[in-house]
Design an enzyme around this catalytic site. Structure first.
Site, PDB file in Angstrom:
ATOM      1  N   ARG A 258     -24.269  67.311  -0.477  1.00 51.62           N
ATOM      2  CA  ARG A 258     -24.230  67.926  -1.743  1.00 51.62           C
ATOM      3  C   ARG A 258     -23.450  67.031  -2.873  1.00 51.62           C
ATOM      4  O   ARG A 258     -22.354  66.803  -2.664  1.00 51.62           O
ATOM      5  CB  ARG A 258     -23.692  69.563  -1.583  1.00 51.62           C
ATOM      6  CG  ARG A 258     -23.815  70.254  -3.062  1.00 51.62           C
ATOM      7  CD  ARG A 258     -23.695  71.859  -2.795  1.00 51.62           C
ATOM      8  NE  ARG A 258     -24.378  72.190  -1.633  1.00 51.62           N
ATOM      9  CZ  ARG A 258     -23.854  73.331  -0.885  1.00 51.62           C
ATOM     10  NH1 ARG A 258     -22.813  73.953  -1.170  1.00 51.62           N
ATOM     11  NH2 ARG A 258     -24.791  73.940   0.101  1.00 51.62           N
ATOM     12  N   ARG A 273     -13.977  70.754  -1.529  1.00 51.47           N
ATOM     13  CA  ARG A 273     -14.963  70.315  -2.332  1.00 51.47           C
ATOM     14  C   ARG A 273     -15.366  68.888  -1.839  1.00 51.47           C
ATOM     15  O   ARG A 273     -14.846  68.127  -2.586  1.00 51.47           O
ATOM     16  CB  ARG A 273     -15.232  70.829  -3.702  1.00 51.47           C
ATOM     17  CG  ARG A 273     -16.579  70.832  -4.363  1.00 51.47           C
ATOM     18  CD  ARG A 273     -16.216  71.344  -5.713  1.00 51.47           C
ATOM     19  NE  ARG A 273     -15.800  72.471  -5.808  1.00 51.47           N
ATOM     20  CZ  ARG A 273     -16.150  73.502  -6.036  1.00 51.47           C
ATOM     21  NH1 ARG A 273     -17.770  73.785  -5.441  1.00 51.47           N
ATOM     22  NH2 ARG A 273     -15.647  74.733  -6.177  1.00 51.47           N
ATOM     23  N   GLU A 347     -14.146  81.203  -0.797  1.00 50.33           N
ATOM     24  CA  GLU A 347     -15.350  81.552  -0.045  1.00 50.33           C
ATOM     25  C   GLU A 347     -15.498  80.506   0.941  1.00 50.33           C
ATOM     26  O   GLU A 347     -15.589  79.008   0.780  1.00 50.33           O
ATOM     27  CB  GLU A 347     -16.457  81.317  -1.129  1.00 50.33           C
ATOM     28  CG  GLU A 347     -17.861  81.487  -0.394  1.00 50.33           C
ATOM     29  CD  GLU A 347     -19.127  81.314  -1.213  1.00 50.33           C
ATOM     30  OE1 GLU A 347     -20.103  81.229  -0.847  1.00 50.33           O
ATOM     31  OE2 GLU A 347     -18.759  81.166  -2.383  1.00 50.33           O
ATOM     32  N   SER A 350     -21.194  82.765   3.258  1.00 45.67           N
ATOM     33  CA  SER A 350     -22.280  83.589   2.442  1.00 45.67           C
ATOM     34  C   SER A 350     -23.459  83.958   3.464  1.00 45.67           C
ATOM     35  O   SER A 350     -23.784  83.414   4.263  1.00 45.67           O
ATOM     36  CB  SER A 350     -22.698  82.759   1.084  1.00 45.67           C
ATOM     37  OG  SER A 350     -23.790  81.882   1.529  1.00 45.67           O
ATOM     38  N   ARG A 388     -14.298  72.768   5.226  1.00 46.35           N
ATOM     39  CA  ARG A 388     -13.758  73.632   4.409  1.00 46.35           C
ATOM     40  C   ARG A 388     -13.069  74.646   5.255  1.00 46.35           C
ATOM     41  O   ARG A 388     -12.017  74.987   4.907  1.00 46.35           O
ATOM     42  CB  ARG A 388     -14.694  74.346   3.678  1.00 46.35           C
ATOM     43  CG  ARG A 388     -14.050  75.415   2.757  1.00 46.35           C
ATOM     44  CD  ARG A 388     -15.159  76.052   1.765  1.00 46.35           C
ATOM     45  NE  ARG A 388     -15.418  75.034   0.736  1.00 46.35           N
ATOM     46  CZ  ARG A 388     -16.010  75.504  -0.504  1.00 46.35           C
ATOM     47  NH1 ARG A 388     -16.453  76.795  -0.752  1.00 46.35           N
ATOM     48  NH2 ARG A 388     -16.353  74.683  -1.472  1.00 46.35           N
TER      49      ARG A 388
END
Length: 425
Positions: A258, A273, A347, A350, A388
């Site tokens: 990403r 990130r 987070e 999800s 993460r």
């Protein structure tokens, strides 16, 4: 993608979805394009039918009638040649609009602008009260030789890293633990391609709006995926599934990529990130029934929570508001793990229901037992994403001497090691 008939019949509902999901789209322009497209299609059909009629009449016509028919044939041909490019252009505009229309959120989804408007459902576990000054994951990993930033950033650029020694082993252990949990719960493990064609990105809803987040391999017209969801859904593009096959439950393990194009300067310290990460993603195909989809949604969520239980990480579950759910999602829960260095739940997972949004775009049909053709529903959930997840795992289990006590569930996956400490390999 929504059914255009649904959009026509529920324009106000779709307008509310556009507004509440905070997308920039003029629905009236879409409806206008749709109306003109249908008009041109009707005109073209009429002209083409007349062209065929005239062509069939000319050989049979009398000497007196033939010139008039020939002239009409020329006029009809000219009209068709004018209408065809108009149809092509209006269809291009129409298709572009259709790809940008968001799904309608489920009634229980709260209206809101951002994460502050998410609704907490529950907290599980209690954040640890340290009797010493805790370190953040970066300090812990560097002291234990688990990560290398300087080397990779010389040859791979910013936000690059290499997990080394115990860091590499820990990521492998976490992903394998997650895979075993999911397989035991009935999912089929898949290691899919991570380079895909544009159609796969478009079919799953990541294009056109998310194009700037994807890495492109321009020479081959391919893109690197940001989640194996893209490949897992696309496994059935253009397929017609049978009702007896459902539910189909996949767990995909893959590297993910990403660009984080909109996150310049944000979360630059450590591994929160990054551009490349490893993820185990869950994807489900089920009957197009809201009750069935809801049951699958909460099962996916439970699977992810089971992994966090195994890792002994405190977390909270929140129902995402309209401003936090994506283009195709009709409902999303966010799972946020407690990260001591951030003094916050952040987070890590999800869980989303997408209705028939992806199956329509990917042309995935479902033949019901009675022979009816419909579009199946799809759902997805992050079972684990590393590095993460290493942040709460390391920070919550650290000791005063900088070592890490491993959760019992991870010990077998770390070759019996119960603790990460200096000198470990």
């Amino acid at each position: 993608m929504l059914d255009i008939a649904f959009i026509r019949q529920n324009a106000d509902l779709v307008r509310a979805a556009i507004r509440n999901k905070r997308f920039d789209l003029d629905l009236d322009e879409l409806l206008s394009a749709d109306k003109r497209r249908r008009e041109v299609i009707t005109l073209l059909d009429e002209k083409r039918a007349r062209k065929n009629q005239v062509a069939a009449l000319i050989p049979k016509a009398s000497k007196e009638e033939r010139p008039k028919l020939i002239e009409e044939g020329k006029e009809v041909k000219a009209a068709i040649e004018k209408l065809e490019p108009e149809l092509a252009e209006i269809t291009r505009v129409y298709d572009d609009f259709m790809l940008r229309v968001p799904s309608v959120p489920r009634p229980e989804v709260p209206v809101g602008a951002g994460e502050d408007d998410n609704v907490e459902i529950r907290k599980v576990g209690t954040p640890r009260a340290f009797d010493f000054e805790p370190k953040d994951h970066l300090d812990l990993m560097q002291s234990l030789g688990m990560v290398n930033f300087d080397g990779p950033r010389k040859f791979a650029g910013g936000r690059s890293y290499a997990l080394t020694g115990l860091g590499a082993l820990l990521e492998m252990a976490v992903t394998r633990l997650t895979a075993d949990v999911l397989v035991q719960r009935g999912l089929t493990m898949v290691i899919p391609p991570v380079m895909v064609k544009e159609r796969a990105m478009q079919g799953t809803g990541f294009f056109p709006l998310g194009r700037e987040e994807a890495y492109a391999i321009t020479a081959d017209e391919l893109f690197l995926v940001g989640t194996s969801e893209v490949a897992l859904v696309s496994l059935h593009a253009d397929d017609t599934l049978d009702e007896a096959q459902l539910p189909i439950r996949y767990a995909g393990l893959s590297p993910c990529f990403r660009r984080e194009a909109g996150a310049y300067g944000k979360d630059t310290r450590g591994l929160y990130r990054v551009h490349q990460f490893t993820k185990v993603e869950q994807v489900v195909f089920c009957l197009p029934d809201e009750a069935v989809a809801e049951k699958e949604h909460y099962q996916l969520l439970d699977n992810a929570e089971a992994v966090l239980h195994a890792l002994e990480i405190p977390y909270r579950v929140a129902l995402a508001c309209t401003g936090e759910i994506g283009l195709g999602q009709t409902r999303k829960h966010e799972v946020e793990s407690w990260m001591p260095s951030r003094n916050a739940y952040s987070e890590t997972h999800s869980c989303s229901t997408l209705g028939d949004f992806q199956s329509r775009r990917s042309n995935i049909r479902l033949r019901l037992a009675n022979g009816t053709l419909v579009y199946p529903y799809t759902l997805n959930n992050t079972a684990i994403a590393s590095p993460r997840i290493l942040i709460p795992l390391l920070e919550n289990h650290q000791n005063p001497d900088g070592s890490i006590t491993l959760p019992k569930a991870l010990v077998p996956y770390m070759n019996g090691r119960t603790k990460l400490e200096r000198g470990g390999k």
